[in-house]
Design a protein around this motif. Structure first.
Motif, PDB file in Angstrom:
ATOM      1  N   TRP A  82      -2.533  -3.488   2.582  1.00  0.00           N
ATOM      2  CA  TRP A  82      -1.549  -4.617   1.926  1.00  0.00           C
ATOM      3  C   TRP A  82      -1.360  -4.934   1.141  1.00  0.00           C
ATOM      4  O   TRP A  82      -0.021  -4.860   0.767  1.00  0.00           O
ATOM      5  N   SER A  83      -1.270  -3.599  -0.101  1.00  0.00           N
ATOM      6  CA  SER A  83      -0.217  -3.025  -0.407  1.00  0.00           C
ATOM      7  C   SER A  83      -0.037  -2.094  -1.642  1.00  0.00           C
ATOM      8  O   SER A  83      -1.054  -1.254  -1.437  1.00  0.00           O
ATOM      9  N   LEU A  84       1.319  -1.953  -1.971  1.00  0.00           N
ATOM     10  CA  LEU A  84       1.486  -0.489  -2.349  1.00  0.00           C
ATOM     11  C   LEU A  84       1.702  -0.027  -3.350  1.00  0.00           C
ATOM     12  O   LEU A  84       3.176  -1.190  -3.939  1.00  0.00           O
ATOM     13  N   GLY A  98       3.795  10.537  -9.443  1.00  0.00           N
ATOM     14  CA  GLY A  98       3.945  10.757  -7.886  1.00  0.00           C
ATOM     15  C   GLY A  98       2.469  10.318  -7.020  1.00  0.00           C
ATOM     16  O   GLY A  98       2.356  10.370  -5.795  1.00  0.00           O
ATOM     17  N   THR A  99       1.633   9.847  -8.204  1.00  0.00           N
ATOM     18  CA  THR A  99       0.279   8.975  -7.300  1.00  0.00           C
ATOM     19  C   THR A  99       1.034   7.865  -6.598  1.00  0.00           C
ATOM     20  O   THR A  99       1.689   7.131  -6.851  1.00  0.00           O
ATOM     21  N   SER A 100       0.486   7.730  -5.486  1.00  0.00           N
ATOM     22  CA  SER A 100       0.210   6.180  -5.306  1.00  0.00           C
ATOM     23  C   SER A 100      -1.255   4.853  -4.764  1.00  0.00           C
ATOM     24  O   SER A 100      -2.198   5.770  -4.929  1.00  0.00           O
ATOM     25  N   LEU A 101      -1.419   3.852  -4.903  1.00  0.00           N
ATOM     26  CA  LEU A 101      -2.307   3.444  -4.881  1.00  0.00           C
ATOM     27  C   LEU A 101      -1.489   2.264  -4.112  1.00  0.00           C
ATOM     28  O   LEU A 101      -0.701   1.943  -3.690  1.00  0.00           O
ATOM     29  N   VAL A 102      -3.221   2.075  -2.713  1.00  0.00           N
ATOM     30  CA  VAL A 102      -2.834   1.327  -1.470  1.00  0.00           C
ATOM     31  C   VAL A 102      -4.005   0.544  -1.957  1.00  0.00           C
ATOM     32  O   VAL A 102      -5.807   0.985  -2.165  1.00  0.00           O
ATOM     33  N   THR A 103      -4.538  -1.163  -1.926  1.00  0.00           N
ATOM     34  CA  THR A 103      -5.191  -1.641  -1.498  1.00  0.00           C
ATOM     35  C   THR A 103      -5.378  -1.855   0.671  1.00  0.00           C
ATOM     36  O   THR A 103      -4.577  -1.987   1.186  1.00  0.00           O
ATOM     37  N   LEU A 163      -9.009  -8.399  -1.031  1.00  0.00           N
ATOM     38  CA  LEU A 163      -8.049  -7.512  -2.139  1.00  0.00           C
ATOM     39  C   LEU A 163      -6.351  -7.690  -1.956  1.00  0.00           C
ATOM     40  O   LEU A 163      -6.456  -7.137  -0.557  1.00  0.00           O
ATOM     41  N   LEU A 164      -5.774  -8.226  -2.556  1.00  0.00           N
ATOM     42  CA  LEU A 164      -4.585  -8.299  -2.341  1.00  0.00           C
ATOM     43  C   LEU A 164      -3.439  -7.605  -2.575  1.00  0.00           C
ATOM     44  O   LEU A 164      -3.141  -5.928  -2.451  1.00  0.00           O
TER      45      LEU A 164
END
Length: 373
Positions: A46-48, A54-59, A92-93
């Protein structure tokens, strides 16, 4: 004023291959590009968000927060998430970082929550230690709750003063969007601890909630900050037609459902009015609906031809839309990635100069758009 007055161009596939999306080159009016697959198999991502290291989080709407580290999706989801419900369009949005995340490791999550009074949209603040959330604190809750399982909105964005904008949908109960004693159907502006932001337009109006910044919004699924003006831009779903792009301005009534360029899903009119005094006109709209989701201005160096263009994902029409802007108005429109056949849920401007995309499916992907070498 139909959308056909704008320039619409279709993307073309330059190279067909059976070895996967990474070997395909796509052509746009101004640049050729390809997609790099960063992560696969996410459940309705849903979101980034991009961390400084340099780490990314994704829901994942299914209720997981995932980490992409060193180019790899970490198998174990982040622990310590707040209690949430996955129901209909809810789960989770959004995830956004505190403006001072580098020093305080604080982030914000929006999500659907249920108790015995029904469901609603919440925002929680937490500290991320690289694997776990701690100090989770609910700082915003839209009231009243209802049994509806759609139009939670949930998109968030920070302005340059460090205030957090939170979109709340009309929950599928359209008249709530014109009721400013009801948190549904608008944008709320709060501080990082959840208080009404200083300068909010209705602070001295007892008839309206202090956190309201705008109202008359149906279901905002994209928010971004203009790289030059600092204004918050958004788009929202219309019903059958009438998807809108708006600039979010203090105290503005965007009209839903008193005015709209769309019709009801039954085919009947919602209203005969597209304009009314005291209600804002959209900067741009689509008819028929494309179901927009995700929005970003391009500010990188990989595609200098796209500098300042606005990119919008589309769920229903399964494409990426590039909008050219001139004098604060849309001057041209181009459809990209029509051959990909995937619902684009989120669009983000990456710190690496690439556009990043999330695709909405039970096995969704994370892509980077990079130039053809």
């Amino acid at each position: 004023m139909p959308i056909c007055k704008h320039l619409i161009l279709a993307s073309g596939l330059l190279l067909t291959s059976t070895v996967g999306i990474a070997s395909q080159a796509f052509s746009s009016e101004q640049a050729d590009f390809r997609l790099e697959t960063v992560a696969q198999g996410l459940e309705h991502p849903w979101s980034l968000a991009f961390l400084p290291d340099g780490t990314s989080l994704v829901t994942e709407r299914a209720g997981r927060l995932r980490v992409i580290r060193n180019g790899q999706l970490v198998d174990t989801p982040v622990g310590g998430l707040p209690e949430l419900v996955v129901s209909g369009q809810g789960g989770l949005l959004d995830v956004v970082l505190h403006p001072d995340f580098k020093n305080n490791q604080t982030l914000f999550l929006s999500y659907a929550h249920r108790n015995q009074k029904g469901m609603t949209t919440r925002v929680a603040r937490a500290v991320f230690d690289g694997n776990q959330l701690t100090g989770v604190d609910v700082i915003f809750e839209a009231l009243p709750r209802s049994g509806a399982s759609r139009h939670f909105a949930g998109r968030m964005e920070f302005d340059r003063e460090g205030n957090l904008y939170v979109a709340v949908g009309d929950r599928g109960e359209m008249d709530r969007a014109q009721d400013t004693e009801d948190d549904a159907g608008g944008v709320h502006r709060i501080t990082t601890d959840g208080r009404p932001a200083p300068g909010n337009p209705f602070l001295d109006d007892r008839r309206r909630n202090d956190t309201f910044f705008t109202f008359g919004n149906r279901n905002i699924q994209g928010m971004t900050i203009h790289p030059e003006t600092g204004e918050i831009w958004s788009h929202e779903h219309g019903p059958r037609g009438g998807d809108e792009i708006n600039i979010i301005r203090a105290g503005t009534n965007y009209g839903w459902p008193e005015i709209t360029y769309g019709i009801d899903y039954s085919g009947l009119p919602i209203t005969l009015d597209t304009k009314k005094e005291g209600m804002a006109q959209p900067l741009h709209y689509w008819d028929p609906s494309i179901a927009p989701s995700g929005i970003a201005f391009y500010t990188g160096d990989l595609f200098p031809q796209w500098q300042g263009d606005l990119f919008v994902g589309a769920l229903k029409m399964r494409k990426l839309v590039r909008l050219e802007l001139e004098g604060g108005k849309v001057s041209g429109e181009e459809d990209l990635l029509t051959e990909l056949g995937e619902r684009i849920r989120d669009v983000r401007m990456g710190p690496d100069g690439a556009l990043w995309l999330l695709t909405d499916s039970p096995r969704g992907n994370v892509y980077r758009m990079v130039p053809v070498q």
